[in-house]
Design an enzyme around this catalytic site. Structure first.
Site, short mmCIF file in Angstrom:
data_model
loop_
_atom_site.label_atom_id
_atom_site.label_comp_id
_atom_site.label_asym_id
_atom_site.label_seq_id
_atom_site.Cartn_x
_atom_site.Cartn_y
_atom_site.Cartn_z
N ILE A 70 0.86 -1.19 0.00
CA ILE A 70 0.00 0.00 0.00
C ILE A 70 0.89 1.24 0.00
CG2 ILE A 70 -1.86 1.22 1.19
CD1 ILE A 70 -2.59 -1.62 0.19
N LYS A 71 0.65 2.10 -0.99
CA LYS A 71 1.46 3.32 -1.09
C LYS A 71 0.63 4.48 -0.54
CE LYS A 71 4.57 5.15 -4.66
NZ LYS A 71 4.75 5.21 -6.12
#
Ligand code: G3P
Length: 227
Positions: free
Chosen positions: A82-83
């Site tokens: 997850i960015k």
């Protein structure tokens, strides 16, 4: 040093994965938009091709919304990373997500102070953008040197330095010299690392000399190579 490719172009990713040199993939909203495809579909396809971390960026900026988007993205595949943006809400989400076992890439880092915050939030990766700093006359590589040095001072900082916004091979070799853990490269930069005029020249001359021998390296009936 790990190499990620910075693209959402699945054809490029397939072709680069075939080199055996690809450790992961990073994407961002701009790259997904460029692909012209549905984000969830494109991330799922990339995760099938590359077993390493595949960064998928949230579009939300508020904590609860980031967490809802992250839940959707995490369901795609186990290797989704997850960015999140380097903001108070992004780092709060980073802490919650990594505590829950997710990989998190904190993006849009432009200072060593921000990188310290990301490490304290338990980020798996911190993404300092070297090219965008160079563009405004700041030395992107000085930032990498600072972060690598600071992180190495603390055993409890496990965050990997992921050099992003890479524009040329010199960014890559300098990042490696400084001990950065990962560089995410646009496909053209990754391909350019193979090139050297003396390699081309040397290969052409070896092949010309080989052709003069009239030999072929192949199995004979007896199973031995032609001598
Ligand atoms: O994905 C983040 C970063 O690599 C973007 O690079 O070239 O848009 O500054 P760039």
């Amino acid at each position: 040093m790990k190499f990620f490719v910075d693209t959402a172009d699945t054809q490029e990713i397939r072709s680069l994965a075939a080199t055996g040199l690809l450790d992961g993939v990073t994407t961002n909203p701009t790259l997904v938009a460029k692909s012209g495809r549905n984000m969830l579909d494109v991330i799922a396809e990339i995760c099938d091709v590359v077993p390493g971390p595949v960064s998928a960026e949230v579009a939300a900026t508020e904590y609860d919304h980031i967490m809802r988007e992250a839940a959707v993205l995490r369901r795609i595949a186990r290797n989704v990373t997850i960015k999140v943006p380097l903001t108070p809400d992004g780092l709060r989400a980073c802490k919650a997500l990594t505590s829950d076992g997710a990989m998190v890439n904190v993006t849009l880092c432009f200072s060593a102070a921000q990188a310290i915050l990301a490490a304290k939030a338990g980020a798996t990766f911190i993404s300092p953008f070297v090219g965008r700093l160079d563009d405004i006359d700041h030395d992107g590589m000085e930032l990498i040197a600072d972060i690598v040095q600071i992180y190495s001072n603390y055993d409890n900082f496990r965050t990997e330095v992921l050099v992003a916004s890479v524009r040329n091979p010199l960014h890559v070799t300098t990042a490696a010299r400084l001990g950065a853990h990962v560089a995410t490269l646009p496909p053209a930069v990754l391909r350019s690392l193979f090139n050297h005029p003396l390699t081309d020249k040397g290969l052409a001359s070896f092949l010309a000399d080989w052709a003069k021998t009239g030999q072929h390296i192949e199995d004979t009936k007896a199973g031995a190579a032609t001598r």
